[in-house]
Write a protein that holds these residues in place. Structure first.
Motif, PDB file in Angstrom:
ATOM      1  N   LEU A 136       0.800  -1.217   0.000  1.00 21.64           N
ATOM      2  CA  LEU A 136       0.000   0.000   0.000  1.00 21.64           C
ATOM      3  C   LEU A 136       0.837   1.272   0.000  1.00 21.64           C
ATOM      4  O   LEU A 136       0.296   2.369  -0.146  1.00 21.64           O
ATOM      5  CB  LEU A 136      -0.948   0.017   1.207  1.00 21.64           C
ATOM      6  CG  LEU A 136      -2.000  -1.085   1.245  1.00 21.64           C
ATOM      7  CD1 LEU A 136      -2.813  -0.996   2.521  1.00 21.64           C
ATOM      8  CD2 LEU A 136      -2.906  -1.006   0.030  1.00 21.64           C
ATOM      9  N   GLY A 137       2.149   1.120   0.212  1.00 21.37           N
ATOM     10  CA  GLY A 137       3.012   2.292   0.231  1.00 21.37           C
ATOM     11  C   GLY A 137       2.781   3.171   1.454  1.00 21.37           C
ATOM     12  O   GLY A 137       2.745   4.395   1.347  1.00 21.37           O
ATOM     13  N   CYS A 138       2.588   2.535   2.603  1.00 22.78           N
ATOM     14  CA  CYS A 138       2.354   3.274   3.836  1.00 22.78           C
ATOM     15  C   CYS A 138       3.156   2.636   4.966  1.00 22.78           C
ATOM     16  O   CYS A 138       3.858   1.654   4.762  1.00 22.78           O
ATOM     17  CB  CYS A 138       0.859   3.302   4.175  1.00 22.78           C
ATOM     18  SG  CYS A 138       0.147   1.672   4.497  1.00 22.78           S
ATOM     19  N   SER A 139       3.044   3.179   6.162  1.00 18.71           N
ATOM     20  CA  SER A 139       3.787   2.639   7.306  1.00 18.71           C
ATOM     21  C   SER A 139       3.037   1.462   7.922  1.00 18.71           C
ATOM     22  O   SER A 139       1.835   1.283   7.700  1.00 18.71           O
ATOM     23  CB  SER A 139       3.984   3.723   8.363  1.00 18.71           C
ATOM     24  OG  SER A 139       2.743   4.027   8.978  1.00 18.71           O
ATOM     25  N   ARG A 140       3.761   0.669   8.729  1.00 17.72           N
ATOM     26  CA  ARG A 140       3.116  -0.447   9.432  1.00 17.72           C
ATOM     27  C   ARG A 140       2.077   0.079  10.414  1.00 17.72           C
ATOM     28  O   ARG A 140       1.047  -0.544  10.638  1.00 17.72           O
ATOM     29  CB  ARG A 140       4.158  -1.288  10.162  1.00 17.72           C
ATOM     30  CG  ARG A 140       4.976  -2.142   9.207  1.00 17.72           C
ATOM     31  CD  ARG A 140       6.000  -2.962   9.936  1.00 17.72           C
ATOM     32  NE  ARG A 140       5.352  -3.923  10.825  1.00 17.72           N
ATOM     33  CZ  ARG A 140       5.999  -4.697  11.666  1.00 17.72           C
ATOM     34  NH1 ARG A 140       7.311  -4.653  11.740  1.00 17.72           N
ATOM     35  NH2 ARG A 140       5.351  -5.545  12.437  1.00 17.72           N
ATOM     36  N   GLY A 141       2.347   1.248  11.007  1.00 14.35           N
ATOM     37  CA  GLY A 141       1.383   1.851  11.931  1.00 14.35           C
ATOM     38  C   GLY A 141       0.064   2.174  11.250  1.00 14.35           C
ATOM     39  O   GLY A 141      -1.009   1.989  11.824  1.00 14.35           O
ATOM     40  N   THR A 142       0.143   2.650  10.017  1.00  8.65           N
ATOM     41  CA  THR A 142      -1.074   2.939   9.253  1.00  8.65           C
ATOM     42  C   THR A 142      -1.838   1.650   8.976  1.00  8.65           C
ATOM     43  O   THR A 142      -3.065   1.617   9.080  1.00  8.65           O
ATOM     44  CB  THR A 142      -0.731   3.660   7.935  1.00  8.65           C
ATOM     45  OG1 THR A 142      -0.066   4.882   8.247  1.00  8.65           O
ATOM     46  CG2 THR A 142      -1.963   3.932   7.102  1.00  8.65           C
ATOM     47  N   VAL A 143      -1.109   0.592   8.646  1.00  4.41           N
ATOM     48  CA  VAL A 143      -1.755  -0.707   8.418  1.00  4.41           C
ATOM     49  C   VAL A 143      -2.451  -1.164   9.695  1.00  4.41           C
ATOM     50  O   VAL A 143      -3.613  -1.589   9.670  1.00  4.41           O
ATOM     51  CB  VAL A 143      -0.734  -1.766   7.942  1.00  4.41           C
ATOM     52  CG1 VAL A 143      -1.354  -3.155   7.927  1.00  4.41           C
ATOM     53  CG2 VAL A 143      -0.194  -1.407   6.573  1.00  4.41           C
ATOM     54  N   LYS A 144      -1.767  -1.055  10.833  1.00  5.53           N
ATOM     55  CA  LYS A 144      -2.352  -1.494  12.112  1.00  5.53           C
ATOM     56  C   LYS A 144      -3.596  -0.694  12.461  1.00  5.53           C
ATOM     57  O   LYS A 144      -4.617  -1.265  12.851  1.00  5.53           O
ATOM     58  CB  LYS A 144      -1.324  -1.349  13.232  1.00  5.53           C
ATOM     59  CG  LYS A 144      -0.210  -2.369  13.188  1.00  5.53           C
ATOM     60  CD  LYS A 144       0.750  -2.134  14.336  1.00  5.53           C
ATOM     61  CE  LYS A 144       1.910  -3.089  14.294  1.00  5.53           C
ATOM     62  NZ  LYS A 144       2.823  -2.891  15.430  1.00  5.53           N
ATOM     63  N   SER A 145      -3.526   0.633  12.323  1.00  2.75           N
ATOM     64  CA  SER A 145      -4.686   1.461  12.689  1.00  2.75           C
ATOM     65  C   SER A 145      -5.845   1.242  11.717  1.00  2.75           C
ATOM     66  O   SER A 145      -7.009   1.206  12.136  1.00  2.75           O
ATOM     67  CB  SER A 145      -4.300   2.942  12.761  1.00  2.75           C
ATOM     68  OG  SER A 145      -3.894   3.428  11.503  1.00  2.75           O
ATOM     69  N   THR A 146      -5.543   1.058  10.441  1.00  4.93           N
ATOM     70  CA  THR A 146      -6.596   0.800   9.459  1.00  4.93           C
ATOM     71  C   THR A 146      -7.248  -0.554   9.734  1.00  4.93           C
ATOM     72  O   THR A 146      -8.478  -0.677   9.688  1.00  4.93           O
ATOM     73  CB  THR A 146      -6.034   0.846   8.028  1.00  4.93           C
ATOM     74  OG1 THR A 146      -5.428   2.130   7.816  1.00  4.93           O
ATOM     75  CG2 THR A 146      -7.118   0.621   6.988  1.00  4.93           C
ATOM     76  N   ALA A 147      -6.440  -1.554  10.039  1.00  7.77           N
ATOM     77  CA  ALA A 147      -6.982  -2.882  10.367  1.00  7.77           C
ATOM     78  C   ALA A 147      -7.832  -2.810  11.637  1.00  7.77           C
ATOM     79  O   ALA A 147      -8.905  -3.424  11.710  1.00  7.77           O
ATOM     80  CB  ALA A 147      -5.854  -3.892  10.541  1.00  7.77           C
ATOM     81  N   HIS A 148      -7.372  -2.048  12.613  1.00 11.13           N
ATOM     82  CA  HIS A 148      -8.121  -1.901  13.868  1.00 11.13           C
ATOM     83  C   HIS A 148      -9.501  -1.298  13.603  1.00 11.13           C
ATOM     84  O   HIS A 148     -10.515  -1.804  14.094  1.00 11.13           O
ATOM     85  CB  HIS A 148      -7.328  -1.025  14.852  1.00 11.13           C
ATOM     86  CG  HIS A 148      -8.087  -0.719  16.107  1.00 11.13           C
ATOM     87  ND1 HIS A 148      -8.264  -1.648  17.104  1.00 11.13           N
ATOM     88  CD2 HIS A 148      -8.732   0.406  16.503  1.00 11.13           C
ATOM     89  CE1 HIS A 148      -8.988  -1.102  18.076  1.00 11.13           C
ATOM     90  NE2 HIS A 148      -9.278   0.141  17.731  1.00 11.13           N
ATOM     91  N   ARG A 149      -9.535  -0.221  12.807  1.00 11.15           N
ATOM     92  CA  ARG A 149     -10.816   0.419  12.486  1.00 11.15           C
ATOM     93  C   ARG A 149     -11.720  -0.532  11.693  1.00 11.15           C
ATOM     94  O   ARG A 149     -12.928  -0.600  11.934  1.00 11.15           O
ATOM     95  CB  ARG A 149     -10.590   1.711  11.705  1.00 11.15           C
ATOM     96  CG  ARG A 149     -10.093   2.863  12.562  1.00 11.15           C
ATOM     97  CD  ARG A 149     -10.129   4.196  11.830  1.00 11.15           C
ATOM     98  NE  ARG A 149      -9.462   4.198  10.537  1.00 11.15           N
ATOM     99  CZ  ARG A 149      -8.157   4.383  10.355  1.00 11.15           C
ATOM    100  NH1 ARG A 149      -7.377   4.591  11.386  1.00 11.15           N
ATOM    101  NH2 ARG A 149      -7.644   4.380   9.140  1.00 11.15           N
TER     102      ARG A 149
END
Length: 187
Positions: free
Chosen positions: A149-162
Motif C-alpha cells: 500500500l506504500g504506507c507505514s506499518r502503523g497505518t496498516v495497524k490502525s486501518t486494520a483496527h478500524r
C-alpha cells in the motif's frame, strides 16, 4: 510465485497465463463483483505489461503486480452516483468465476464463517477492505501490506483496527437482528 533472477525472468505472457486466477481472485475480493474484478485484473495486467522491464527486474514479480493491483483499485474509485453495480442477495459461486478453474478449497467463502462475514467486508471503505483482504484472505504480514500500500506499518495497524471494529459492530447488529426475528420465519 515468480521471483526474478538475473538469468531467468518470466516473459509477460508466461506470467499472465499463470497468474490470472490469482489476480482475478484478489481483484474480486477488492472490487466485490465479477465485472469490476475482471476489469481490475485486466487493468493490472495492462499496467504490468506497459512497464514489464521494470516489473520483471524486481525482486518479486508477484509482489510488484500485487501492488499495481491494489493501487489501481484504490485509485479507481468513482463517485457512487456514477458507479454501476449488480445488486444481488445471492452469495457468489466461487468455483464458477470466469477464468478461475479448479477447487474452491482455500478460496474465500469456502467456509460458512467467511460467507457470513463477506457482505460486511464488502461494506468497508476501500482502504480498510484492502487491508482486510491482504491480511486475512491473502495472508500477508503487516510489513508486506505496508509495502503493497506504500504506507507505514502503523497505518496498516490502525486501518486494520478500524476495519475490525466496524466488522465486529456490523456482526453484533446482524446477530441482534437474527435473534429478534420471530420463530418460524426465515431470515
Amino acid at each position: 510465485m515468480f521471483t526474478a533472477t538475473a538469468t531467468q525472468a518470466p516473459s509477460f505472457e508466461e506470467y499472465a497465463v499463470v497468474s490470472w486466477a490469482m489476480l482475478y481472485r484478489s481483484a474480486y475480493l477488492l472490487a466485490g463483483n465479477h465485472a469490476d474484478a475482471e476489469d481490475l485484473a485486466q487493468q493490472t495486467l495492462m499496467k504490468a505489461h506497459a512497464s514489464w522491464a521494470k516489473v520483471s527486474a524486481s525482486d518479486s514479480v508477484h509482489a510488484y503486480v500485487r501492488r499495481i493491483l491494489t493501487n489501481t483499485f484504490l485509485s479507481s474509485r468513482r463517485p457512487k452516483g456514477r458507479r454501476l453495480e449488480l445488486l444481488t442477495d445471492e452469495v457468489p459461486e466461487w468455483g464458477r468465476a470466469p477464468g478461475v478453474a479448479g477447487s474452491t478449497a482455500g478460496m474465500p467463502g469456502a467456509s460458512d464463517e467467511r460467507m457470513t462475514l463477506w457482505p460486511h467486508v464488502r461494506q468497508l471503505p476501500p482502504q480498510q477492505r484492502a487491508v482486510i483482504v491482504l491480511r486475512y484472505y491473502e495472508q500477508l504480514s503487516e510489513a508486506e501490506i505496508a509495502d503493497t500500500l506504500g504506507c507505514s506499518r502503523g497505518t496498516v495497524k490502525s486501518t486494520a483496527h478500524r476495519a475490525l471494529k466496524s466488522l465486529r459492530a456490523a456482526l453484533e447488529v446482524s446477530d441482534d437482528q437474527t435473534r429478534a426475528e420471530p420463530d418460524g420465519k426465515e431470515a
